[in-house]
Design a protein around this motif. Sequence first.
Motif, PDB file in Angstrom:
ATOM      1  N   ARG A   1      90.395  83.597 -76.247  1.00  0.00           N
ATOM      2  CA  ARG A   1      91.210  83.773 -75.048  1.00  0.00           C
ATOM      3  C   ARG A   1      92.413  84.674 -75.275  1.00  0.00           C
ATOM      4  NH1 ARG A   1      95.417  80.367 -75.875  1.00  0.00           N
ATOM      5  NH2 ARG A   1      94.991  78.558 -77.143  1.00  0.00           N
ATOM      6  N   LEU A   2      92.856  84.824 -76.523  1.00  0.00           N
ATOM      7  CA  LEU A   2      93.963  85.737 -76.795  1.00  0.00           C
ATOM      8  C   LEU A   2      93.587  87.180 -76.464  1.00  0.00           C
ATOM      9  CD1 LEU A   2      95.425  84.375 -80.150  1.00  0.00           C
ATOM     10  CD2 LEU A   2      96.401  84.194 -77.873  1.00  0.00           C
TER      11      LEU A   2
ATOM     12  N   TYR B   1      74.175  87.260 -88.486  1.00  0.00           N
ATOM     13  CA  TYR B   1      74.932  88.231 -87.708  1.00  0.00           C
ATOM     14  C   TYR B   1      76.171  88.714 -88.451  1.00  0.00           C
ATOM     15  CZ  TYR B   1      72.102  86.786 -83.768  1.00  0.00           C
ATOM     16  OH  TYR B   1      71.050  86.531 -82.933  1.00  0.00           O
ATOM     17  N   TRP B   2      76.696  89.836 -87.985  1.00  0.00           N
ATOM     18  CA  TRP B   2      77.959  90.367 -88.481  1.00  0.00           C
ATOM     19  C   TRP B   2      79.008  90.099 -87.413  1.00  0.00           C
ATOM     20  CZ3 TRP B   2      78.562  92.046 -93.328  1.00  0.00           C
ATOM     21  CH2 TRP B   2      77.401  92.355 -94.046  1.00  0.00           C
ATOM     22  N   GLN B   3      80.124  89.512 -87.810  1.00  0.00           N
ATOM     23  CA  GLN B   3      81.196  89.209 -86.878  1.00  0.00           C
ATOM     24  C   GLN B   3      82.296  90.249 -86.974  1.00  0.00           C
ATOM     25  OE1 GLN B   3      82.731  85.326 -87.708  1.00  0.00           O
ATOM     26  NE2 GLN B   3      81.243  84.340 -86.373  1.00  0.00           N
ATOM     27  N   ALA B   4      82.829  90.626 -85.820  1.00  0.00           N
ATOM     28  CA  ALA B   4      83.999  91.499 -85.783  1.00  0.00           C
ATOM     29  C   ALA B   4      85.196  90.618 -85.439  1.00  0.00           C
ATOM     30  CB  ALA B   4      83.816  92.590 -84.735  1.00  0.00           C
ATOM     31  N   LEU B   5      86.241  90.724 -86.245  1.00  0.00           N
ATOM     32  CA  LEU B   5      87.477  89.950 -86.049  1.00  0.00           C
ATOM     33  C   LEU B   5      88.653  90.912 -86.113  1.00  0.00           C
ATOM     34  CD1 LEU B   5      86.532  87.275 -88.678  1.00  0.00           C
ATOM     35  CD2 LEU B   5      86.652  86.814 -86.256  1.00  0.00           C
ATOM     36  N   ILE B   6      89.694  90.617 -85.348  1.00  0.00           N
ATOM     37  CA  ILE B   6      90.891  91.446 -85.380  1.00  0.00           C
ATOM     38  C   ILE B   6      92.103  90.538 -85.446  1.00  0.00           C
ATOM     39  CG2 ILE B   6      91.180  91.656 -82.874  1.00  0.00           C
ATOM     40  CD1 ILE B   6      91.816  94.688 -83.510  1.00  0.00           C
TER      41      ILE B   6
ATOM     42  N   LYS C   1      93.765  85.652 -86.669  1.00  0.00           N
ATOM     43  CA  LYS C   1      92.498  86.377 -86.621  1.00  0.00           C
ATOM     44  C   LYS C   1      91.764  85.935 -85.367  1.00  0.00           C
ATOM     45  CE  LYS C   1      91.404  87.807 -91.191  1.00  0.00           C
ATOM     46  NZ  LYS C   1      90.450  87.882 -92.244  1.00  0.00           N
ATOM     47  N   THR C   2      91.299  86.904 -84.611  1.00  0.00           N
ATOM     48  CA  THR C   2      90.688  86.633 -83.322  1.00  0.00           C
ATOM     49  C   THR C   2      89.283  87.218 -83.274  1.00  0.00           C
ATOM     50  OG1 THR C   2      92.873  86.699 -82.339  1.00  0.00           O
ATOM     51  CG2 THR C   2      91.024  86.878 -80.848  1.00  0.00           C
TER      52      THR C   2
END
Length: 152
Positions: free
Chosen positions: A25-26, A83-88, A98-99
Amino acid sequence: MSKDPSSIKDIDSMLALNKNKRRHRLLDDHDFSQKAAELIRRIEKMNNPDKFLIKGKKKAASKPGPVSRTRSAYIGVTRSSDYWQALITLKNRRSKRKTYIGSYKSELSAAKAFDLYSILLHSLSAKTNFSYSVSSLLQLLRDFRRSQSASI
């Protein structure tokens, strides 16, 4: 890393979220469509379409020893089962968090999704995995806006 970021033909598949997970949600607190429009206006004023606006950065080398199976060669990407996760990382005055951006079948798609959100959050000072010229950045942002308007 100088791979051409425009090699993904379908931005919708790059941005597609795993059905079992939703973006944090961020991320929804940011008006990314508006930010993309502002960046497009700013970049369109530039005359040289081949000029590189954003230089890709290499991920820091890992510590000596065995490398984790979840480690990616790209910034903001980790492996999670199939799967590959994208986090920012989102920063506010008090903390860093980390989102989750999304899950992708390929490591490259996750890296490009990270790049897109990094550019939307940090504009032309973003840390990205790939270098972006004026023309490739405009294409990426226009495709993003198109996919956002189609999903409404």
